[in-house]
Design an enzyme around this catalytic site. Sequence first.
Site, PDB file in Angstrom:
ATOM      1  N   ASN A  87       0.829  -1.215   0.000  1.00 56.29           N
ATOM      2  CA  ASN A  87       0.000   0.000   0.000  1.00 56.29           C
ATOM      3  C   ASN A  87       0.859   1.258   0.000  1.00 56.29           C
ATOM      4  OD1 ASN A  87      -3.032  -0.354   0.077  1.00 56.29           O
ATOM      5  ND2 ASN A  87      -2.370  -1.925   1.529  1.00 56.29           N
ATOM      6  N   HIS A 127      -8.681  -0.564   5.758  1.00 55.16           N
ATOM      7  CA  HIS A 127      -9.100  -1.852   6.307  1.00 55.16           C
ATOM      8  C   HIS A 127      -9.664  -2.683   5.154  1.00 55.16           C
ATOM      9  CE1 HIS A 127     -10.449  -4.542   9.515  1.00 55.16           C
ATOM     10  NE2 HIS A 127     -11.554  -4.703   8.810  1.00 55.16           N
TER      11      HIS A 127
END
Length: 209
Positions: free
Chosen positions: A14, A109
């Site tokens: 990420n 998340h």
Amino acid sequence: MKKIAVFASGAGSNLKALVDSQKRGDLHVEFVIVVGNNSGAGAFKIAQSNKIETLHISPSHFENIDDYTKTVIAALETRGIELIVLAGYMKMIPLDFIEYYENRIINIHPALLPAFGGQGMYGMNIHRAVIGAGVKIAGVTVHFVNGEYDKGAIIYQEAIAVFDEDTPETLSNRILELEHNTFWRAVKGIVDGTFTLKNGKVFGKISSL
Ligand code: GRF
């Protein structure tokens, strides 16, 4: 340009996707520092190869949590950090830290909160629970961080279908890809000020969509 600190403990895919979006010119921010508790993390290697400063720091390096919190805050303040992005950060964030940076910490998340969140819901546990529940839609949530696990105001979500033949592994791979395509858009929305936070809810939409 907004100065950003990324907190990461793991592979750092990420982080890489965020940095890539900046290099492409989609995201106008400065990634100033990557903070992590795991010196061997892939995220640190990604930071180094992109010439981003790294800080290896963990609560276990300190006698008490207050000293840890003060040290991290001081490191971020010295560098003028305005937004903290949690990208696969696996350590608990102390409450005092969260209060200090209220509404300036966001997390990604790999599920559609408020489902499949909370303590113990991380990594493959999430994808196993999603497959186990037989839900037909899964996805990604970017949210502000408050004092409760995965309960902060939701900034942005994207959904994908769960296929009959999906395993936790295949689902996890597709979700990770979705994360890479989602996170920078949410960061951009925050940086561009297209979101507003009112009464614990986020309003507005992402300008690039
Ligand atoms: C991602 O699935 C993220 O949603 C979760 O931890 C994982 C980190 O992956 N919080 P990476 O280190 O960014 O590759």
